[in-house]
Design an enzyme around this catalytic site. Structure first.
Site, PDB file in Angstrom:
ATOM      1  N   HIS A  72      26.219  19.431  22.673  1.00 43.11           N
ATOM      2  CA  HIS A  72      26.406  17.978  22.730  1.00 43.11           C
ATOM      3  C   HIS A  72      25.394  17.339  23.683  1.00 43.11           C
ATOM      4  O   HIS A  72      24.771  16.321  23.369  1.00 43.11           O
ATOM      5  CB  HIS A  72      27.819  17.650  23.224  1.00 43.11           C
ATOM      6  CG  HIS A  72      28.906  17.961  22.240  1.00 43.11           C
ATOM      7  ND1 HIS A  72      28.853  17.586  20.911  1.00 43.11           N
ATOM      8  CD2 HIS A  72      30.101  18.590  22.399  1.00 43.11           C
ATOM      9  CE1 HIS A  72      29.958  17.981  20.301  1.00 43.11           C
ATOM     10  NE2 HIS A  72      30.726  18.597  21.174  1.00 43.11           N
TER      11      HIS A  72
ATOM     12  N   HIS B  98      29.064  25.194  23.731  1.00 43.30           N
ATOM     13  CA  HIS B  98      29.529  24.078  22.900  1.00 43.30           C
ATOM     14  C   HIS B  98      29.132  22.740  23.514  1.00 43.30           C
ATOM     15  O   HIS B  98      28.514  21.889  22.851  1.00 43.30           O
ATOM     16  CB  HIS B  98      31.045  24.168  22.749  1.00 43.30           C
ATOM     17  CG  HIS B  98      31.635  23.089  21.894  1.00 43.30           C
ATOM     18  ND1 HIS B  98      31.930  23.270  20.563  1.00 43.30           N
ATOM     19  CD2 HIS B  98      31.985  21.793  22.175  1.00 43.30           C
ATOM     20  CE1 HIS B  98      32.422  22.144  20.062  1.00 43.30           C
ATOM     21  NE2 HIS B  98      32.465  21.239  21.030  1.00 43.30           N
ATOM     22  N   GLU B  99      29.462  22.553  24.791  1.00 38.91           N
ATOM     23  CA  GLU B  99      29.164  21.278  25.447  1.00 38.91           C
ATOM     24  C   GLU B  99      27.663  21.102  25.666  1.00 38.91           C
ATOM     25  O   GLU B  99      27.151  19.984  25.636  1.00 38.91           O
ATOM     26  CB  GLU B  99      29.924  21.172  26.774  1.00 38.91           C
ATOM     27  CG  GLU B  99      31.437  21.266  26.639  1.00 38.91           C
ATOM     28  CD  GLU B  99      32.021  20.220  25.691  1.00 38.91           C
ATOM     29  OE1 GLU B  99      31.382  19.164  25.496  1.00 38.91           O
ATOM     30  OE2 GLU B  99      33.105  20.474  25.135  1.00 38.91           O
TER      31      GLU B  99
END
Length: 419
Positions: free
Chosen positions: A22, A18-19
């Site tokens: 980003h 997820h990170e």
């Protein structure tokens, strides 16, 4: 212990991916990413590569990517401050020593008159033994040195607010997007390992303790009919079996060139929605197909997404209560049960959790990715950004409410599993 290891691996992977989404899209947009963190709270481990510090923190409750411009810069220099400067071969400032200048005897001390580290990149002031104002250009990757720790400056074109609406939206959306992609990859791997189900009335395998193995059925047997009713698909066959718990059924079976009959009484099992179903202890047939496995990964991810969204809709309309939600304690308990069922079931569970994380983060709630996307959407409609202080306050309140919800759900988990 196995449960703890499974939790660490699954949640570590989900948060990392997820990170990482980003991080990758923020960097592609030219945003300075100061930190990539797994967890919150005090640092346990960290290292720096290029411009980003990678950290593992104590509390395993998620992660974050700290992008320049999202929060006010921690170090601010005002007129009248005395700072130390270090230079490169082109006489550009590469290091700005904020304090402890005595530890840097090679730096030039200047009393600041003007400084701009966002747009024009210069520092102007007075230096001892030199007459009048002096001005020095600042390197775009210069560092603050504060308490002997280096922090890179962030010119405006490297900050999150300087980027276009599509670039900012993509940097935010990339996190949940990567969770959906991860689910598709996990489910593709699952299909490559376990095989794809084939809708034929074949015995893929038999369980060790079912009535099928007692009746002599073997892998590869084809069921031609049940009680005189012809069957050709797995669905047709299992529909009859599931509806005939504790009833005697006559199976006509084909094995190679031989045809024979066996009688079986399906055992009783409680199925979905507390319905009684009949089972004989056979697995569906499978086949191995790379393209089919990829298709299975994406279609099953879509099906999981629809199911979770429908469940959230039922929660909003009151058809589900908060008692149906599981927090960290509940997920830990469920993961332990799933881990005991084997790696294939654990892979499916990890895919479900990944889809769930992606959907939850896309909800238009403050402090979540969906809330941040909502503010970017409002900016696109209004033609100007929302006041950063007001937006920050909304996210702060939203985060506090989410933490309150987490406490309520965790308390429900404790009551459910331990009290």
């Amino acid at each position: 212990m196995n449960t703890f290891i499974a939790i660490v691996i699954i949640f570590g992977l989900l948060v990392f991916i997820h990170e990482w989404g980003h991080l990758i899209f923020a960097k592609r947009a030219g945003i300075l990413c100061r930190e990539f963190a797994i967890g919150f709270g005090p640092k346990i481990f960290s290292f720096k590569k290029n411009e980003t510090t990678y950290t593992i923190r104590l509390l395993p409750l998620g992660g974050f990517v700290r992008m320049a411009g999202e929060d006010p810069e921690m170090i601010q220099i005002k007129p009248g401050y005395e700072i130390g400067l270090k230079f490169d071969e082109q006489d550009r400032v590469t290091d700005i020593v904020v304090n402890n200048k005595s530890k840097h005897p090679d730096c030039k001390v200047i009393q600041v008159e003007k400084i701009d580290l966002e747009h024009k990149l210069f520092v102007q002031g007075y230096v001892a033994d030199e007459e009048g104002l002096v001005t020095y250009p600042v390197h775009e990757k210069a560092n603050f040195i504060h308490d002997e720790e280096a922090t890179q400056i962030a010119p405006y074109d490297r900050q999150f607010p300087s980027k276009t609406i599509p670039q900012r939206a993509m940097a935010i959306f990339a996190g949940p997007m990567m969770n959906f992609a991860l689910a598709a990859v996990i489910l593709t791997a699952y299909a490559l390992i376990a095989g794809l189900p084939v809708d034929e009335a074949l015995v893929g395998d038999v369980t060790d303790d079912g009535v099928a193995i007692e009746a002599g059925l073997e892998q590869g047997d084809r069921i031609l009919s049940i009680d005189g009713e012809n069957v050709s698909t797995w669905e047709e066959m299992t529909t009859i079996i599931q509806g005939s718990a504790n009833e005697s059924l006559l199976f006509q079976v084909e094995r190679g060139s031989e045809t024979f009959q066996v009688e079986m009484v399906p055992d009783e099992r409680i199925g979905p929605e507390e319905q009684v179903q009949g089972v004989v202890g056979i697995y569906p047939p499978t086949e191995f197909n790379v393209f089919g496995s990829i298709l299975f990964g994406f279609t099953t991810t879509y099906e999981y997404t629809v199911l979770i969204v429908e469940a959230l809709g039922m929660l909003v309309t009151g058809q589900f209560s908060l008692d149906h939600l599981a927090g960290p304690v509940g997920i830990y308990s469920y993961t332990g049960e799933v881990a005991a069922m084997g790696i294939l079931v654990l892979m499916q569970w990890a895919a479900i959790l990944s889809v769930n994380l992606g959907i939850i983060n896309l909800l238009p709630l403050p402090a979540l990715d969906g809330g941040r996307l909502m503010f970017i959407g409002l900016e696109a409609v209004r033609g100007k950004p929302i006041d950063p202080q007001k937006e920050g306050m909304v996210h702060f309140i939203g985060f506090a409410l989410l933490m309150l919800l987490m406490l309520v759900v965790t308390w429900n988990d404790i009551n459910k599993f331990f009290l």
